[in-house]
Design an enzyme around this catalytic site. Structure first.
Site, short mmCIF file in Angstrom:
data_model
loop_
_atom_site.label_atom_id
_atom_site.label_comp_id
_atom_site.label_asym_id
_atom_site.label_seq_id
_atom_site.Cartn_x
_atom_site.Cartn_y
_atom_site.Cartn_z
N GLY A 149 31.26 39.46 55.04
CA GLY A 149 30.18 38.56 55.46
C GLY A 149 30.55 37.43 56.38
CD GLU A 207 33.55 45.27 50.12
OE1 GLU A 207 34.22 46.29 49.90
OE2 GLU A 207 32.40 45.11 49.68
N GLY A 233 34.18 43.18 57.56
CA GLY A 233 33.96 44.17 58.62
C GLY A 233 33.95 43.44 59.95
NE ARG A 234 28.75 40.12 61.51
CZ ARG A 234 27.64 40.78 61.85
NH1 ARG A 234 27.40 41.03 63.11
NH2 ARG A 234 26.78 41.16 60.93
NE ARG A 292 25.24 43.13 65.37
CZ ARG A 292 25.06 41.85 65.56
NH1 ARG A 292 25.21 41.33 66.77
NH2 ARG A 292 24.74 41.06 64.56
CE1 TYR A 296 20.25 43.97 61.83
CE2 TYR A 296 21.86 44.21 63.59
CZ TYR A 296 21.30 44.65 62.40
OH TYR A 296 21.81 45.76 61.78
CB CYS A 352 11.79 54.79 78.07
SG CYS A 352 12.62 55.95 79.14
CD GLU A 353 11.98 51.52 72.65
OE1 GLU A 353 11.79 50.44 72.06
OE2 GLU A 353 12.21 52.60 72.08
CE1 TYR A 399 28.36 46.82 60.28
CE2 TYR A 399 28.83 44.60 61.04
CZ TYR A 399 28.85 45.55 60.04
OH TYR A 399 29.37 45.24 58.81
N1 LLP Z 1 30.77 45.05 52.04
C1 LLP Z 1 29.57 45.60 51.88
C2 LLP Z 1 29.21 46.18 50.60
C3 LLP Z 1 28.68 45.62 52.96
O1 LLP Z 1 27.47 46.14 52.79
C4 LLP Z 1 29.07 45.08 54.20
C5 LLP Z 1 28.17 45.10 55.35
C6 LLP Z 1 30.35 44.53 54.32
C7 LLP Z 1 31.18 44.52 53.21
C8 LLP Z 1 30.87 43.97 55.61
O2 LLP Z 1 30.12 42.90 56.03
P1 LLP Z 1 30.60 42.06 57.31
O3 LLP Z 1 31.94 41.46 56.98
O4 LLP Z 1 30.70 43.01 58.45
O5 LLP Z 1 29.55 41.06 57.50
N2 LLP Z 1 24.46 46.10 61.26
C9 LLP Z 1 24.46 44.69 60.91
C10 LLP Z 1 25.40 44.35 59.81
C11 LLP Z 1 25.16 45.13 58.54
C12 LLP Z 1 26.14 44.80 57.44
C13 LLP Z 1 26.09 45.83 56.38
N3 LLP Z 1 27.00 45.60 55.29
C14 LLP Z 1 24.77 43.88 62.17
O6 LLP Z 1 25.03 44.48 63.20
O7 LLP Z 1 24.73 42.67 62.13
#
Ligand code: LLP
Length: 424
Positions: A246, A284, A286-287, A322, A326, A353-354, A382
């Site tokens: 997050g 965990e 991601g981003r 994105r 969002y 086409c949007e 993402y």
């Molecule tokens: N753990 C779980 C269970 C999750 O569902 C997610 C993200 C993460 C970790 C990693 O979260 P992060 O560190 O990336 O914030 N497509 C959206 C983001 C969707 C996130 C889904 N879950 C975007 O492009 O902003």
């Protein structure tokens, strides 16, 4: 013209600079030459940036807590080469489907270091996870609990599980990526979690080792993490706590999310205060691991001036969904004159086409013309993950750059790929 990295915004990958030809250089590679060699649109990953961010998480954790693991939330960039680099950096891995599980294994993650998530895991996915021997499955519902027990009994194995809890905490983020509120499709609410803990304890083939919570994505504030841990701390005492991902990434120069070290220090402090110092703590991200490692290169096809200036490029919502999903805001520059004075406010529009297919709105650019290579940073998270074939557009390649070497790690899709699943 030459310039220092300081003149580029902090959102660009580590080591990005303006080279002696006055062009943008990423991972030691000239962005205009990359566009020529690999075509556009293309995702350009600075491998050193990816590795540095992985190390920053591990080092930050190691400095304040001994029993931990950092999981790559692989939904952010599910590309085999990215898995490979992050496995090589010693991370573990969060997968959210059978497909991500297959990629993680192919990318070199040992099954024991893989955590399977998902609010609607299928029978097949659970069987695949057990067959692979994944370390942990994160239980998300009572139905899944029964389903997993049945399959594990049939296969005569015992599976370690975590329980996903929705702590009724909302991070300040877009509603579509807020996940910790009580009214959620994810996990068990606090009262259901109490019942689920008892229920798992009654299953002979499941072993509950801990709790998981993930309150949302692109979070700038750290206070919600404390509230989440307060909520899950009331559920009992477990050896393992996964506090999710997050942490926000900076998409524009004006955004300053907490540094990785400050975020880690804050969540570990909370965990020590509320859970004690001896737990196994999992994060965990991601981003925050992958977003800033990558830029996308586009070629300008046309510049149209009506009420606004529309700079139309050869990609769009098929490679970066994105902004459409969002309202996400990005920066852009032109690769062969990144620091030239901006003369015109433009919308960088896609080819789809949007009307909503606009990658960057209202950005000052230096007199863009057809043929220019436009660069949008912060597309590692993402971007590839949400890419699609709208309008029959083949998905872009992924290119790793490091110390001046460019390596194609995933080729561009072809028209044959588009028809590749046809049965006749
Ligand atoms: N753990 C779980 C269970 C999750 O569902 C997610 C993200 C993460 C970790 C990693 O979260 P992060 O560190 O990336 O914030 N497509 C959206 C983001 C969707 C996130 C889904 N879950 C975007 O492009 O902003």
């Amino acid at each position: 013209m030459s310039a220092t990295a300081a003149q580029l915004s902090h959102v660009y990958p580590l080591g990005t600079r303006v080279n002696e030809h006055g062009r943008l250089e990423v991972g030691g590679c000239d962005a205009v030459e990359l566009a020529r060699e690999f075509g556009t649109p293309a995702y350009i990953v600075a491998e050193d940036d990816l590795r540095a961010r992985a190390r920053s998480f591990v080092e930050a954790m190691a400095s304040c807590h001994s029993n931990f693991d950092i999981l790559f939330a692989s939904k952010a960039f599910p590309c085999t080469a990215v898995y490979r680099v992050l496995a090589d950096e010693g991370l573990s891995c969060d997968v959210a489907s059978g497909g991500e599980l297959a990629l993680a294994l192919k990318g070199g993650f040992e099954a024991g270091r893989i955590y399977l998530h998902g609010n609607a895991k299928s029978e097949t996915e659970l069987r695949e996870a057990l067959a692979a021997g994944v370390g942990h499955i994160v239980l998300d519902s009572f139905d899944e609990l029964q389903r997993l027990q049945r399959i594990a009994a049939e296969l005569d194995c015992r599976q370690e599980v975590l329980l996903r809890v929705t702590p009724d905490v909302s991070g300040d983020t877009h509603a579509a990526i807020s996940t910790g509120q009580a009214d959620s499709k994810f996990g068990f609410g606090i009262d259901d979690a109490r019942r689920a803990i008892v229920a798992v304890g009654e299953q002979p083939n499941l072993e509950l080792v801990g709790l998981h919570c993930h309150i949302g994505s692109q979070l700038f504030e750290l206070a919600p993490f404390r509230h989440a841990v307060e909520a899950i701390a009331s559920l009992g005492d477990f050896p393992v706590y996964n506090l999710g991902g997050g942490l926000a990434a900076a998409y524009t120069a004006s955004q300053h999310p907490p540094a990785v070290a400050d975020y880690v220090d804050a969540v570990v402090t909370v965990a020590h205060d509320l859970l004690g110092t001896q737990k196994r703590l999992l994060l965990e991200p991601g981003r925050a691991l992958v977003a800033n490692s990558t830029v996308t290169l586009y070629t300008v096809e046309t510049v149209k001036r009506n009420i606004s200036t529309w700079v139309a490029v050869d990609g769009g919502m098929s490679d970066n969904l994105r902004p459409m999903l969002y309202g996400s805001v990005y920066e852009a520059l032109i690769a062969d004159r990144p620091l030239a004075p901006a003369t015109e406010r433009c919308h960088v529009a896609g080819k789809h086409c949007e009307s909503g297919d606009v990658i960057v709105r209202d950005i000052p650019l230096p007199a863009p013309v057809p043929g220019d290579v436009v660069v949008t940073p912060v597309t590692g998270a993402y971007g590839h993950a949400l890419a699609n074939n709208y309008n029959g557009v083949p998905r872009p390649p992924v290119i790793f750059c490091r110390a001046g070497d460019a390596r194609l790690v995933m080729r561009r899709e072809t028209y044959d790929d588009l028809a590749g699943r046809d049965t006749s």
